[in-house]
Design a protein around this motif. Structure first.
Motif, PDB file in Angstrom:
ATOM      1  N   GLU B 154       0.829  -1.209   0.000  1.00 24.51           N
ATOM      2  CA  GLU B 154       0.000   0.000   0.000  1.00 24.51           C
ATOM      3  C   GLU B 154       0.864   1.260   0.000  1.00 24.51           C
ATOM      4  O   GLU B 154       0.576   2.209  -0.698  1.00 24.51           O
ATOM      5  CB  GLU B 154      -0.907  -0.028   1.241  1.00 24.51           C
ATOM      6  CG  GLU B 154      -1.977   1.032   1.268  1.00 24.51           C
ATOM      7  CD  GLU B 154      -2.985   0.866   0.143  1.00 24.51           C
ATOM      8  OE1 GLU B 154      -3.224  -0.298  -0.268  1.00 24.51           O
ATOM      9  OE2 GLU B 154      -3.502   1.893  -0.344  1.00 24.51           O
ATOM     10  N   TYR B 198      -2.785  -0.435   8.765  1.00 32.87           N
ATOM     11  CA  TYR B 198      -2.894  -0.738   7.336  1.00 32.87           C
ATOM     12  C   TYR B 198      -4.270  -0.363   6.809  1.00 32.87           C
ATOM     13  O   TYR B 198      -4.406   0.302   5.779  1.00 32.87           O
ATOM     14  CB  TYR B 198      -2.606  -2.223   7.100  1.00 32.87           C
ATOM     15  CG  TYR B 198      -3.111  -2.718   5.779  1.00 32.87           C
ATOM     16  CD1 TYR B 198      -2.592  -2.215   4.585  1.00 32.87           C
ATOM     17  CD2 TYR B 198      -4.114  -3.662   5.706  1.00 32.87           C
ATOM     18  CE1 TYR B 198      -3.074  -2.647   3.377  1.00 32.87           C
ATOM     19  CE2 TYR B 198      -4.602  -4.095   4.492  1.00 32.87           C
ATOM     20  CZ  TYR B 198      -4.073  -3.583   3.327  1.00 32.87           C
ATOM     21  OH  TYR B 198      -4.551  -4.009   2.126  1.00 32.87           O
ATOM     22  N   LYS B 202      -5.215   2.445   4.123  1.00 36.97           N
ATOM     23  CA  LYS B 202      -5.987   2.031   2.956  1.00 36.97           C
ATOM     24  C   LYS B 202      -7.250   2.904   2.833  1.00 36.97           C
ATOM     25  O   LYS B 202      -7.609   3.346   1.739  1.00 36.97           O
ATOM     26  CB  LYS B 202      -6.366   0.566   3.135  1.00 36.97           C
ATOM     27  CG  LYS B 202      -7.043  -0.050   1.955  1.00 36.97           C
ATOM     28  CD  LYS B 202      -6.058  -0.784   1.076  1.00 36.97           C
ATOM     29  CE  LYS B 202      -6.763  -1.300  -0.161  1.00 36.97           C
ATOM     30  NZ  LYS B 202      -5.819  -1.749  -1.171  1.00 36.97           N
ATOM     31  N   TRP B 211     -13.338   0.341   4.080  1.00 33.17           N
ATOM     32  CA  TRP B 211     -12.015   0.170   4.683  1.00 33.17           C
ATOM     33  C   TRP B 211     -11.967   0.851   6.050  1.00 33.17           C
ATOM     34  O   TRP B 211     -11.370   0.333   6.995  1.00 33.17           O
ATOM     35  CB  TRP B 211     -10.920   0.736   3.786  1.00 33.17           C
ATOM     36  CG  TRP B 211     -10.658  -0.104   2.580  1.00 33.17           C
ATOM     37  CD1 TRP B 211     -10.901   0.226   1.280  1.00 33.17           C
ATOM     38  CD2 TRP B 211     -10.137  -1.437   2.558  1.00 33.17           C
ATOM     39  NE1 TRP B 211     -10.561  -0.799   0.449  1.00 33.17           N
ATOM     40  CE2 TRP B 211     -10.076  -1.842   1.201  1.00 33.17           C
ATOM     41  CE3 TRP B 211      -9.696  -2.321   3.534  1.00 33.17           C
ATOM     42  CZ2 TRP B 211      -9.611  -3.085   0.799  1.00 33.17           C
ATOM     43  CZ3 TRP B 211      -9.231  -3.575   3.148  1.00 33.17           C
ATOM     44  CH2 TRP B 211      -9.194  -3.944   1.803  1.00 33.17           C
TER      45      TRP B 211
END
Lengths: 469, 626
Positions: B154, B198, B202, B211
């Motif tokens: 990412e 994460y 995201k 998300w």
């Protein structure tokens, strides 16, 4: 008809018993048999008491006698673990022994709650005939530690109570009793003339012409430093896997049943002077396992116990374990032992197509008493009609167990027996029917599960489920 | 991945001829996918098995002190069910006070282990709960590598993701808390921490509500697992603040933060131990402040859009900012003064000011893992990552984006905290691994690119390059190329050498330093054989078997958890050091003269005293040494 000599250290209960026994009138059946000669050898070297009794019985009645009664005082009968009788057949050189059937029986108006066992003779004794019977009976929990509490540096002394005369519903013409002690250190013993002591052996008798139910209590106070290893409960689980191995898991709860420990325990003294300190403690135990044993483990609830040794050879395997801490009187320890064995040594096919497991009953540890033994035979999934053949009476029932990847569960045959001694380590058999196709159930299940996973992956990678185009 | 493969199959139905062509074309992509998946799989397995040293060398057992408490509560949970566990009043510890277990612990770890256990049981895997507990930490470490891969992907690219996964799989800083048997909150918490970050990054990158929602749930899991969630709830607002200041405010950020904060806060309130701290405690106020700031920003944006007059807007901005700051300050002041908002706790203070604990809370300072970190332990736990970290930061600054700003901030703040407290090296580890992975990946990528272009050049003019190198003195560009190629190869070899050194170092550290259970001690005997000292368990097992079941055992608080778990007896104090007075009483009894100590022990109803004496075997950390 001399009254029994009462020992100096008799407890009141025993003396009352003795006095009462004088009043007893002989039972009717007693008239037909008399004992010509009785010889008892009592082995007190460990905490399991083994009594070897040789009886020469003679029929004196008119009818043929097919059963002989053995009498035990109620206290002994409670602690009786095993009784075996053999009849001596043949003369001198060709003498052979034939095991006879022994069953507990109730006799009406038994004096003072005396318990009886009936020996069924092979051939009924006609009038005037005699037969020689070899009786072995084993008593547990019959040694009373005195003093009841000892410190780490003291030795353990115990009382043994018995009668100088054989308790019998029959007239006994001649009898002798030998008591073997573990060492020469005998503090005291009741004298019933004639009584002799020579090194580790006490000899009572010979006594002649005693009436039925004669009783003469004796007490022997002697040193016995053997560890009194008692397994309060033992659960042995035997799991049969037709893929070629037998897994045994044994759950022990061990107790030192000797004189209770008093005061502190000094590890330093214990390790530096092993011959003086903690002589009666359980330092290690020896288990005799079948040969070709593998994957042995020894652990408890909180993890592995690193102090054990395994010696294997072709004949047998010996596992020597040390508990986490030395067991002193009254201390307990629980642990688990597990091992695997090759299946072909224990599983056979009987002529009628059924399979049977031939395995040893009892506890593999030498010189231990098991108060309650449970054997669980876990049969493979899909086996039917289990039945057990055990040479002595046990309680049986069925259970279900779910192990790795089981769907319908495994049939478990549970055998229970109280008061088990090393002499019970005889083979027993469990018969069952099993279709080998069931062996494939689990691999097929696993394979299809993986197949489905891969199929799902393939499907996921190739199916477009997005809404947007 | 699915998208990569799709065209090939679709076209295959329609035009077989074209499909063949495409298939050849897609081959390299498929190969890449295959390599990526297999590398990830290998890393996954490696992360698991690297943590099994202790099981192979000793046995499958729970390590250290705190894990024993976790194990005991997990056992309780699996035996009695969740409701009993949630309402558990434990009378076996802190005698005579007792402890409300359900309200004073983070249940995430226990519930996780119990769920794994129940799942396995459902599929008829007859495992023991202890095995599940022992292997929970390695399992989650493996999962962390996956998260690291996706995180790396990412913020940089999939190459950096792979390197990050490989680095974090064996990084000693993480292994120290996640070997098999170290059944502690941190084991699952690092996974949850990295997952939350994460998912948040995201969410910021995509502006997707889904998300952000996932991130909120991950945050909830983190809150349920470890007190370190405070780091998240402070770092994310800080990050948002930095983005606001640097003018990177966007609607994506607005959606991500608001959703994550509100839902995360509401979910976190369900954990009894955390309760209303999110709205009441000073440590969580930063997040709330940033939340309101976001609203103000959004409002201002809207007003700006509506007004369409810069001058008017400037005036409005001034008024609005003054009002907001004023209202915020007043609210905070009133809240603090009225006691509604609790002040910062000692642990939090000691993080900001390393000398605070020494002066004010000696019991925190006395624990060795709360000490400031020495340089050697940085080197020990990070090895080459320590050198790659600044390089990675350089690459991050070179390619600034929302995601790289996040990882830079995470790295810098966690590095600072790692310097304050030894145990927080753990929190810094994922960041250090990710940033180092960026450095490694970017460097190697650049080098290989150079090598490839050079190869292409040399292929086109190979005759010129080989024969004419000596003779003709051409342009310096051509001259320097073989030299450059050698340097590139040398650098590549050097990088691989460094990485292999890192791998050997990690293996060595894991096997030597971090894989001993500290309950069982092993030493080498005179003949090279292994001698095992199992005295702790001997004592605990004796207590378990041979004392009355209601016996009270007094010992230093270190052994409290182990006595209750292994000895199954009531203790006076344990490792949950919530009552300093009680600990002090026990400490006094332990250090007074016998007659005085006897009185104290009588008043505490003590039946047995456990004292560790290491004089005979030379065990230095015994009770005399305390």
């Amino acid at each position: 008809m001399a009254p029994p000599t009462i020992g100096a250290r008799l407890t009141p209960a025993v003396s009352i018993f003795a006095l009462l026994s004088l009043l007893v009138v002989a039972l009717p059946s007693a008239q037909e048999v008399q004992i010509i000669n009785a010889e008892r050898r009592i082995d007190l070297t460990s905490h399991i008491i083994r009594v070897f009794l040789t009886l020469k019985v003679e029929s004196i009645g008119t009818a043929a006698v097919s059963e002989i009664l053995l009498a035990f005082p109620p206290t002994e009968a409670d602690h009786l673990a095993l009784i075996k009788v053999q009849a001596a057949v043949g003369k001198r050189k060709k003498r052979a022994y034939v095991p006879l059937e022994v069953n507990p029986t109730e006799v009406p108006d038994a004096p003072n709650g005396t318990k009886y066992f009936t020996i069924s003779l092979l051939n009924p004794l006609k009038s005037g005939e005699a037969a020689t019977l070899e009786v072995l009976y084993i008593l547990t929990h019959s040694l009373e530690p005195f003093p009841a509490e000892i410190s780490q540096s003291e030795s353990q002394s115990v009382y043994y109570r018995d009668s100088a005369l054989l308790l019998s519903p029959y007239h006994v013409k001649q009898q002798m009793t030998f008591i073997k002690t573990p060492s020469t250190k005998v503090e005291s013993f009741t004298t019933v003339e004639p009584t002799n002591r020579a090194s580790t052996e006490l000899k009572y008798g010979p006594y002649e012409d005693r009436t039925p139910y004669s009783y003469s209590p004796i007490i022997v106070h002697f040193q016995n430093n053997n560890p009194f290893a008692v397994v309060e409960e033992l659960v042995r689980e035997v799991e049969i896997s037709h893929w070629g191995s037998l897994h045994i898991t044994e759950h022990y709860s061990l107790l030192h049943a000797g004189a209770r420990h008093k005061g502190i325990f000094s590890r330093v003294e214990y390790q530096s002077r092993p011959s003086f300190s903690g002589v009666s403690s359980i330092k290690r135990l020896l288990a005799r396992l079948p040969p070709r044993v593998h994957s042995v483990y020894y652990r408890d609830e909180i993890g592995n116990i690193s102090s054990s040794h395994l010696r294997t050879d072709v004949q047998k395997s010996e596992l020597e374990i040390e508990p986490r801490y030395p067991l002193f009187g009254g201390w307990k320890a629980t642990f688990v032992i597990g091992y695997g064995l090759p299946l072909q040594d224990f599983l056979f096919e009987s002529p009628d197509g059924r399979r049977y497991l031939n395995f040893s009953f009892g506890c593999p540890f030498v010189e231990t008493v098991v108060d309650k033994l449970t054997i669980k035979v876990v049969l493979p999934e899909g086996s039917k009609d289990p039945s057990a053949v055990v040479p002595f009476p046990v309680e049986q029932r069925l259970e279900k167990k779910y192990s790795y990847l089981d769907v319908v569960g495994r049939t478990v045959l549970v055998l229970e027996k109280k008061n088990v001694v090393p002499e019970h380590n005889t083979p027993f058999q469990v018969y069952y029917t099993f279709n080998p196709i069931f062996m494939l159930a689990e691999p097929i299940m696993l394979a299809s599960a993986f197949f489905l996973i891969f199929m799902a992956c393939v499907a996921y990678l190739n199916i477009d489920i997005s809404i947007r185009k | 991945m699915a998208a990569d493969l799709k065209p090939a199959w679709k076209s295959s139905d329609l035009m077989p001829f074209k499909y063949l062509k495409r298939k050849v074309k897609l081959k390299s992509k498929q190969q890449e996918l295959l390599i990526r998946v297999s590398i990830l799989f290998l890393v996954y397995v490696l992360a698991f098995i690297a943590r099994l040293f202790s099981v192979l060398r000793y046995e499958s057992m729970i390590h250290e002190f705190d894990p024993y408490f976790n194990y005991r509560t997990t056992l309780f949970l699996t035996q009695k069910g969740f409701y009993e566990f949630w309402n558990w009043f434990d009378s076996e510890s802190w005698y005579p006070l007792g402890r409300i277990i359900g309200g004073t612990l983070y249940p995430g770890l226990m519930v996780t282990a119990a769920l794994i256990y129940w799942t396995l049981r459902f599929f008829r895997f007859a495992v023991h709960i202890r095995e599940v507990c022992v292997l929970t930490a390695p399992f989650f470490a493996s999962n962390t590598t996956l998260v690291a891969y996706f995180f790396g992907k990412e913020i940089w690219d999939s190459g950096a993701g792979l390197v990050a996964a490989a680095l974090i799989a064996i990084c000693p800083g993480y292994i120290s808390r996640s070997v098999a048997g170290s059944y502690d909150n941190e084991g699952v918490a690092i996974f949850a921490l990295l997952l939350t970050f994460y998912l948040f990054v995201k969410a910021v990158n995509t502006g997707s509500l889904a998300w952000a929602l996932a991130s909120a749930f991950s945050y909830f899991y983190m809150v349920s697992a470890w007190g370190g969630y405070v780091f998240i709830i402070n770092l994310i607002p800080l990050y948002v603040l930095v983005l606001l200041i640097t003018g990177r405010y966007s609607l994506r950020l607005y959606v991500a933060y608001n959703c994550m904060y509100i839902l995360g806060m509401l979910l976190a309130m369900q954990i009894r131990f955390v309760g209303f701290q999110h709205v009441q405690s000073g440590e969580h106020m930063a997040a709330m402040g940033v939340f309101f700031l976001m609203q103000v920003f959004y409002f201002l944006d809207w007003v700006k859009h509506q007004l369409n007059d810069p001058k008017l807007f400037q005036a409005f901005l001034r008024i609005a900012v003054t009002c907001t700051v004023g209202v915020g300050a007043v609210a905070l002041g009133v809240g603090t003064a009225s006691g509604y908002i609790s002040p910062w706790t000692g642990r939090f203070y000691s993080l900001l000011d390393p000398t605070y604990a020494k002066d004010h809370i000696p019991i925190i300072a006395s624990v060795s893992e709360h000490q400031p970190t020495a340089w050697s332990s940085f080197m020990f736990d990070f090895h080459i990552l320590l050198l790659l970290f600044p390089a990675g930061l350089y690459f991050c600054f070179k390619r600034l984006s929302d995601a790289t700003i996040f990882i830079v901030m995470y790295g810098l703040t966690s590095m600072y905290f790692a310097g304050v407290m030894v145990r927080l090296i753990l929190v810094a580890t994922p960041a250090v691994c990710l940033i180092s992975a960026i450095a490694v990946s970017a460097t190697i990528k650049n080098l290989t690119l150079l090598l490839r272009t050079k190869n292409k050049v040399s292929q086109s003019g190979s005759t010129k390059a080989t024969s004419g190198a000596k003779a003709s003195s051409k342009a310096s560009l051509v001259q320097s190329q073989p030299f450059q190629g050698n340097v590139v190869i040398a650098l590549l070899v050097g990088a691989f050498y460094l990485l292999s050194r890192y791998a050997t170092h990690c293996t060595w550290v894991t096997s030597e330093a971090y894989s001993s259970p500290s309950i069982v001690l092993a030493a080498r005997g005179a003949h090279g054989n292994r001698v095992i000292f199992d005295d702790y368990r001997e004592a605990y097992f004796w207590l378990r078997q041979n004392t009355p079941s209601d016996a009270k055992v007094m010992s230093w608080w270190d052994y409290g958890y182990q006595i209750t778990a292994m000895g199954n007896r009531t203790v006076i104090v344990d490792n949950n050091t919530w009552n300093n007075t009680h600990i002090a009483t026990v400490g006094r009894a332990m250090s007074s003269y016998e007659d005085e100590a006897f009185e104290i022990m009588r008043s505490l109803d003590v039946d047995y005293v456990l004292v560790v004496f290491g004089g005979v075997t030379g065990y230095s950390s015994d009770d005399i040494n305390k």
